[in-house]
Design a protein around this motif. Structure first.
Motif, PDB file in Angstrom:
ATOM      1  N   ASP A  25       0.835  -1.211   0.000  1.00 20.83           N
ATOM      2  CA  ASP A  25       0.000   0.000   0.000  1.00 20.83           C
ATOM      3  C   ASP A  25       0.867   1.257   0.000  1.00 20.83           C
ATOM      4  N   ALA A  26       1.938   1.234   0.788  1.00 18.52           N
ATOM      5  CA  ALA A  26       2.841   2.393   0.848  1.00 18.52           C
ATOM      6  C   ALA A  26       3.538   2.610  -0.498  1.00 18.52           C
ATOM      7  N   LEU A  27       3.989   1.531  -1.119  1.00 16.01           N
ATOM      8  CA  LEU A  27       4.636   1.649  -2.430  1.00 16.01           C
ATOM      9  C   LEU A  27       3.668   2.211  -3.475  1.00 16.01           C
ATOM     10  N   GLN A  28       2.440   1.722  -3.454  1.00 18.00           N
ATOM     11  CA  GLN A  28       1.448   2.200  -4.425  1.00 18.00           C
ATOM     12  C   GLN A  28       1.120   3.679  -4.195  1.00 18.00           C
ATOM     13  N   GLN A  29       1.003   4.062  -2.937  1.00 15.54           N
ATOM     14  CA  GLN A  29       0.726   5.468  -2.634  1.00 15.54           C
ATOM     15  C   GLN A  29       1.906   6.344  -3.055  1.00 15.54           C
ATOM     16  N   TYR A  30       3.111   5.889  -2.787  1.00 12.93           N
ATOM     17  CA  TYR A  30       4.301   6.645  -3.163  1.00 12.93           C
ATOM     18  C   TYR A  30       4.364   6.796  -4.681  1.00 12.93           C
ATOM     19  N   ARG A  31       4.012   5.735  -5.407  1.00 13.30           N
ATOM     20  CA  ARG A  31       4.016   5.806  -6.868  1.00 13.30           C
ATOM     21  C   ARG A  31       2.997   6.823  -7.372  1.00 13.30           C
ATOM     22  N   ARG A  32       1.802   6.788  -6.770  1.00 16.46           N
ATOM     23  CA  ARG A  32       0.766   7.755  -7.172  1.00 16.46           C
ATOM     24  C   ARG A  32       1.241   9.187  -6.918  1.00 16.46           C
ATOM     25  N   ASP A  33       1.799   9.402  -5.738  1.00 19.29           N
ATOM     26  CA  ASP A  33       2.297  10.745  -5.396  1.00 19.29           C
ATOM     27  C   ASP A  33       3.400  11.178  -6.356  1.00 19.29           C
ATOM     28  N   TYR A  34       4.296  10.257  -6.653  1.00 19.86           N
ATOM     29  CA  TYR A  34       5.412  10.589  -7.548  1.00 19.86           C
ATOM     30  C   TYR A  34       4.917  10.842  -8.967  1.00 19.86           C
ATOM     31  N   GLN A  57      10.932   8.982 -15.138  1.00 17.48           N
ATOM     32  CA  GLN A  57      10.409   7.757 -15.751  1.00 17.48           C
ATOM     33  C   GLN A  57      11.148   6.520 -15.252  1.00 17.48           C
ATOM     34  N   ASP A  58      12.456   6.636 -15.103  1.00 14.11           N
ATOM     35  CA  ASP A  58      13.239   5.506 -14.575  1.00 14.11           C
ATOM     36  C   ASP A  58      12.832   5.177 -13.137  1.00 14.11           C
ATOM     37  N   PHE A  59      12.633   6.233 -12.353  1.00 13.67           N
ATOM     38  CA  PHE A  59      12.260   6.002 -10.958  1.00 13.67           C
ATOM     39  C   PHE A  59      10.871   5.376 -10.867  1.00 13.67           C
ATOM     40  N   ILE A  60       9.948   5.846 -11.686  1.00 13.59           N
ATOM     41  CA  ILE A  60       8.606   5.263 -11.701  1.00 13.59           C
ATOM     42  C   ILE A  60       8.669   3.800 -12.148  1.00 13.59           C
ATOM     43  N   ALA A  61       9.538   3.498 -13.101  1.00 10.53           N
ATOM     44  CA  ALA A  61       9.706   2.105 -13.547  1.00 10.53           C
ATOM     45  C   ALA A  61      10.248   1.247 -12.403  1.00 10.53           C
ATOM     46  N   ARG A  62      11.180   1.783 -11.611  1.00  9.09           N
ATOM     47  CA  ARG A  62      11.707   1.032 -10.457  1.00  9.09           C
ATOM     48  C   ARG A  62      10.615   0.834  -9.396  1.00  9.09           C
ATOM     49  N   LEU A  63       9.789   1.850  -9.221  1.00  3.84           N
ATOM     50  CA  LEU A  63       8.663   1.702  -8.285  1.00  3.84           C
ATOM     51  C   LEU A  63       7.698   0.622  -8.777  1.00  3.84           C
ATOM     52  N   ASP A  64       7.425   0.607 -10.072  1.00  2.78           N
ATOM     53  CA  ASP A  64       6.548  -0.424 -10.639  1.00  2.78           C
ATOM     54  C   ASP A  64       7.122  -1.816 -10.404  1.00  2.78           C
ATOM     55  N   GLN A  65       8.443  -1.915 -10.571  1.00  2.00           N
ATOM     56  CA  GLN A  65       9.100  -3.207 -10.347  1.00  2.00           C
ATOM     57  C   GLN A  65       8.985  -3.614  -8.869  1.00  2.00           C
ATOM     58  N   ALA A  66       9.185  -2.663  -7.972  1.00  2.00           N
ATOM     59  CA  ALA A  66       9.064  -2.954  -6.535  1.00  2.00           C
ATOM     60  C   ALA A  66       7.625  -3.359  -6.193  1.00  2.00           C
ATOM     61  N   ILE A  67       6.666  -2.709  -6.835  1.00  2.00           N
ATOM     62  CA  ILE A  67       5.253  -3.054  -6.610  1.00  2.00           C
ATOM     63  C   ILE A  67       4.977  -4.474  -7.088  1.00  2.00           C
TER      64      ILE A  67
END
Length: 152
Positions: A39-48, A69-79
C-alpha cells in the motif's frame, strides 16, 4: 477412576493446536506487514506520478524526465515484487488456516474420547455404588426380617 490411557495424546493435540494458532497469528502478521508495504509503495508511486505530471506541465529537461520515468519504472518493479510477496504470504495464511483446522479437529476428537472415558468411568462408578447400596439394603432387610421372626 482409572486414568485415560490416551491422555498424553490429548495433551499433545492441545499443544499442536496452540502451536498452529500461534503460527497462524504470525503468518497473518507477516501478510498484514507485506500488505502495508505494498500500500505504501502504491501510494508513493501515485504521489510521484502526480509530481511528475505537475513538473512536466511546467516544462522539464529531458534528463529530468528520464530520471522521473526511470524512478517510476523502479517503483513499478518494486510493486510487482511486493505483489508476489503478498501472494506468498496469502498462501502461507491459507496453509496455516488448514493446519489449524486439522489440529483443532484432532484436539476435539481426543477431547471427545476423553469425555467418553470420563462418562464411562462415572457410569461404572454409579453402578458400583448402586450395587453396594443394594447389598446394604438387602442385608438391612434380611436383618430386619430375622429380627421380626425372632420376636414372634
Amino acid at each position: 477412576m482409572k486414568p485415560f490411557s490416551l491422555q498424553p495424546l490429548v495433551h499433545l493435540a492441545q499443544q499442536k493446536n496452540d502451536a498452529a494458532t500461534k503460527k497462524l497469528g504470525q503468518l497473518n502478521q507477516q501478510h498484514q506487514t507485506a500488505q502495508e508495504k505494498l500500500d505504501a509503495l502504491q501510494q508513493y508511486r501515485r504521489d510521484y506520478q502526480v509530481k511528475f505530471q505537475e513538473e512536466a506541465k511546467n516544462g522539464m529537461a529531458p534528463a529530468d524526465m528520464k530520471n522521473f520515468q526511470d524512478f517510476i519504472a523502479r517503483l513499478d518493479q518494486a510493486i510487482q515484487q511486493q505483489t508476489a510477496v503478498i501472494k506468498q504470504t496469502n498462501a502461507g495464511v491459507q496453509t496455516g488456516r488448514s493446519e489449524l483446522m486439522d489440529a483443532t479437529r484432532k484436539m476435539k476428537s481426543f477431547d471427545t474420547l476423553a469425555q467418553r472415558h470420563v462418562d464411562a468411568e462415572k457410569k461404572q462408578e454409579a453402578k458400583s455404588e448402586q450395587r453396594i447400596q443394594d447389598e446394604h439394603t438387602g442385608r438391612f432387610t434380611a436383618y430386619r426380617t430375622a429380627e421380626k421372626n425372632g420376636d414372634q
